[in-house]
Design an enzyme around this catalytic site. Structure first.
Site, PDB file in Angstrom:
ATOM      1  CE1 TYR A 490      43.719  84.959 -31.927  1.00  0.00           C
ATOM      2  CE2 TYR A 490      42.728  87.064 -32.450  1.00  0.00           C
ATOM      3  CZ  TYR A 490      43.765  86.340 -31.929  1.00  0.00           C
ATOM      4  OH  TYR A 490      44.869  86.984 -31.399  1.00  0.00           O
ATOM      5  CB  CYS A 491      41.414  82.122 -29.369  1.00  0.00           C
ATOM      6  SG  CYS A 491      41.864  81.612 -27.691  1.00  0.00           S
ATOM      7  CB  ILE A 492      37.667  79.741 -27.346  1.00  0.00           C
ATOM      8  CG1 ILE A 492      36.675  78.680 -26.891  1.00  0.00           C
ATOM      9  CG2 ILE A 492      37.024  81.108 -27.432  1.00  0.00           C
ATOM     10  CD1 ILE A 492      36.072  78.965 -25.528  1.00  0.00           C
ATOM     11  N   GLY A 494      38.042  79.332 -32.907  1.00  0.00           N
ATOM     12  CA  GLY A 494      38.582  78.376 -33.851  1.00  0.00           C
ATOM     13  C   GLY A 494      38.304  76.946 -33.426  1.00  0.00           C
TER      14      GLY A 494
END
Length: 753
Positions: A490-492, A494
């Site tokens: 998720y986000c960073i 990812g």
């Protein structure tokens, strides 16, 4: 009787030119009184009183007895409760001595020299006549009373408010007095709290001088090359302002209070009816809109040297426009004014209390609380999905969740949440918990809970986080007995999962069966709304902060992110909290948003310099653990979920990274809403829809969008079906056992320093 003595003593002191607030004057007056009283004791009652001419002292003695070198000095009347200055009584010294020397009960027939009456102050009543003469003891006591009279006569706050017209309403006066005292105490606390604020590098406090010089240079260039353009903007602004004034005057003359309804703005800041019905507020609102348009037009026509400079100037212009909105000021905010009147000022005092609380809580930083910090407790009413901490390292805890089905898919799922925030964003309440939903679909789920770093993590870099990914995967495979797993970032997290997948590809390691990315950027060629914060002046300021603290501190990170949506995350909440005096809402999503974490110094600079500024992962390759990693090295089956309204990871940029990955099996889902609400979008709500099915990854994001189809409701079931196809056969459910401690573990409770 005591009060009469005090007034008489005061008049004696004033008759000699004594000043009640002067210590030396009081002592001199007391000594002289004692001398006169001693002489009077030797005289018989029948002896006539000396005439003023015979008893008059020398000028020097006169000044000494008065205790002042200025006989005509105006004395401060200590008995006047209003503390008004009155002229000193002009009696002859002998008469004053005569009155003091006369014993108590002296005959009325005693000869007395006529005394000049006290001059009547303008607008004030004449002072009452002097009472009977005092004895030596009473006179001395009166002088002492006069010395302390000023302090005793200071009015209280209630008395002062009474003189301002609140005396007829005692409860209101008392309430206002209490509020004033609260404001004084809160003001002292606020000053002390601001004193605790850490000094930041100038680069992170505001735009650099270079940006102002760039804007000024562009304006001068436009003025030199297109002077008519500058004049046109100014004339248009003047013209709109004058027309606005004339329309307002005409409307008032005709008895109309506002502009026609169809011209009313749709800006949610101006939803109060008075913005459209009251002439004052309507005029202010419209003029603000004229000013805002003039500023935007002027900035748009500047001849900027490049697109980066244009974006930065536009961002700064919008920040100024948002900051100067009339809703941000008490005198031009009808909501706040109505609330203040309704609560008799109590809302403003509560607002000051909220401000002091926020500044104290954030170490001197003025960061408005978006949610009630006391309304939620992780593990009690949010983050409650049953599970066990099965592994712990210095950098993370690994949580395995208890199964809710008799059978589960063979391949486990491990989620890597961002370490910028806490993992429980995916487990807020049972009805919107993605973690609980995944478990209910028959998956053995593991989630990483990251350590909230302190200064000892200053040298922790991206290589350490990639190492943590590999360690967590090893532990998951060990506990489940499976050689492969499905990973989610998720986000960073990812972005870091992409780096890890590229590293595994180069090492020939196939442990990851499939990967899912939530709002993940891997190509930073278009910096979007972060353009302002990813230039050298700001990044250099971050580098100085990291050098000083070893960390990117959570309050600084939160403040920076908030100004990407200033009206929603700064000005709007500040108005409700500080001007309206409202308590922050009990909103779980906003509570999580305020539970930020620190970032290790080395990792921060690797991310900002290597990935964001240079875009190494999508260009020449990102150096990590002895490998040069490239986005094309990601070849596992993948699914990427982006959000249409995401201002942190714009969906077009997320799509751009996926298009460059080397996977032959790609799926892309576009959810409605933003960075968080678009992900935390359970099927039960049917609030936001999604786009799926697009197969064109070669002709740009718009071609993919055109080839996709829209469906109502959550994207979770679509992704769940995709994941189930890659999760293997069904096996008996796995019980995590007691482990180290129950979920959510201990790292999630650590607050940022």
């Amino acid at each position: 009787m005591a009060s009469s003595t005090g007034r008489a003593g005061t008049k004696v002191a004033r008759g000699r030119g004594n000043k009640a607030t002067s210590g030396k004057g009081v002592k001199a007056s007391t000594r002289k009184t004692d001398e006169i009283a001693a002489k009077a004791a030797d005289a018989t009652p029948e002896a006539p009183v000396e005439t003023p001419a015979a008893a008059a002292p020398k000028p020097a003695a006169k000044r000494a007895a008065a205790g002042s070198a200025t006989p005509r000095r105006r004395a401060f009347d200590s008995t006047d409760s209003a503390l008004q200055r009155k002229p000193a009584a002009r009696r002859k010294p002998a008469a004053a001595a005569e009155k003091t020397a006369a014993p108590a009960g002296a005959k009325a027939a005693a000869t007395k020299a006529p005394a000049r009456p006290a001059r009547k102050p303008r607008g004030k009543p004449v002072a009452p006549p002097d009472p009977a003469p005092l004895s030596q003891e009473a006179s001395a006591r009166a002088v002492d009373d006069a010395a302390h009279g000023e302090a005793e006569a200071m009015p209280s706050i209630e008395e002062a408010l009474g003189r301002l017209g609140f005396g007829s309403n005692a409860p209101t006066a008392k309430k206002l007095a209490g509020n004033i005292e609260r404001i004084e105490a809160l003001g002292q606390r606020l000053v002390a709290a601001f004193g605790d604020r850490a000094l930041h590098d100038p680069g992170v406090e505001g735009p650099s001088p270079e940006l102002y010089m760039t804007a000024a240079g562009a304006w001068m260039k436009t003025l030199a090359e297109q002077p008519a353009r500058i004049i046109e903007h100014q004339v248009n602004f003047w013209g709109e302002t004058l027309k606005h004034y004339a329309r307002a005057q005409m409307a008032l003359a005709r008895g109309k209070l506002a502009l026609p309804e169809e011209e009313a703005p749709r800006d949610k800041r101006f939803k109060h009816p008075l913005w459209h019905s009251h002439p004052y507020f309507n005029f202010v609102m419209k003029q603000y809109q004229i000013n805002a348009k003039a500023m935007k037009d002027a900035a748009a026509d500047l001849q900027m040297p490049d697109e980066v400079a244009r974006r930065r100037v536009n961002w700064l212009t919008n920040q100024v426009i948002d900051m100067m909105a009339p809703t941000n000021f008490l005198a031009t905010n009808p909501d706040a004014l109505e609330k203040a009147v309704e609560t008799e000022g109590e809302s403003l005092v509560r607002g000051l209390e909220n401000l002091v609380r926020d500044v104290e809580r954030h170490g001197g930083e003025m960061i408005v609380s978006l949610a009630d910090h006391d309304a939620f407790a992780v593990g009690e009413n949010i983050g409650t999905t049953a599970g066990t901490v099965v592994h712990r390292t210095r950098l993370f805890e690994l949580i395995q969740y208890a199964p809710t089905t008799d059978q589960v898919h063979a391949l486990p799922v491990v989620i890597f949440p961002p370490w910028i925030n806490k993992f429980y964003i995916l487990d807020l309440k049972p009805q919107n918990s993605l973690i609980r939903w995944i478990v209910d679909q028959g998956h053995t789920l593991f989630v990483v809970s990251w350590k909230n770093p302190d200064a000892s993590f200053a040298d922790t870099g991206l290589e350490d986080y990639v190492g943590a990914y590999l360690e967590a995967m090893d532990k998951v495979r060990e506990l489940t007995g499976q050689a492969k797993l499905n990973a989610v970032g998720y986000c960073i997290a990812g972005t870091t999962l992409s780096l890890t997948l590229a590293l595994l590809k180069q090492r020939g390691d196939d442990r990851v069966n499939s990967a899912t990315f939530f709002t993940t950027l891997t190509d930073f060629s278009d910096q979007g709304e972060f353009t302002t914060f990813l230039q050298d002046d700001f990044v250099n300021g971050i580098a100085e902060e990291v050098e000083r603290h070893g960390l990117l501190m959570a309050p600084l990170m939160s403040r920076t992110m908030s100004f990407l949506r200033a009206n929603d995350l700064v000005w709007g909440p500040a108005i409700r909290s500080y001007m309206m005096g409202e308590s922050p809402p009990a909103f779980d999503l906003l509570f999580w948003n305020g539970d930020s974490t620190n970032l290790p110094g080395r990792m921060t600079m690797q991310y900002l310099r290597g990935l964001c500024q240079r875009n190494d992962f999508a260009n020449g390759g990102f150096e990590l653990l002895g490998h040069r990693l490239h986005i094309s090295d990601v070849t596992v089956p993948l699914c990427s979920v982006a959000c249409e309204g995401d201002h942190i990871a714009p969906w077009k940029d997320c799509w751009q990274g996926v298009a460059q990955m080397g996977s032959a099996d790609k799926s892309f889902i576009l959810s409605e809403s933003g960075h968080v609400a678009g992900i935390v979008n359970p099927p039960s709500k049917r609030k936001y829809g999604h786009y799926t099915g697009g197969a064109d990854f070669t002709h740009g994001f718009q071609a993919w969008r055109d080839s996709s189809s829209f469906a109502e409701g959550s994207w979770w079931p679509v992704w769940g079906a995709w994941l189930a196809e890659r999760a293997g056969e069904m096996v008996p459910a796995r019980d995590p056992g007691p482990g180290l401690e129950p979920a959510p573990g201990r790292y999630v409770h650590e607050r940022a320093i």
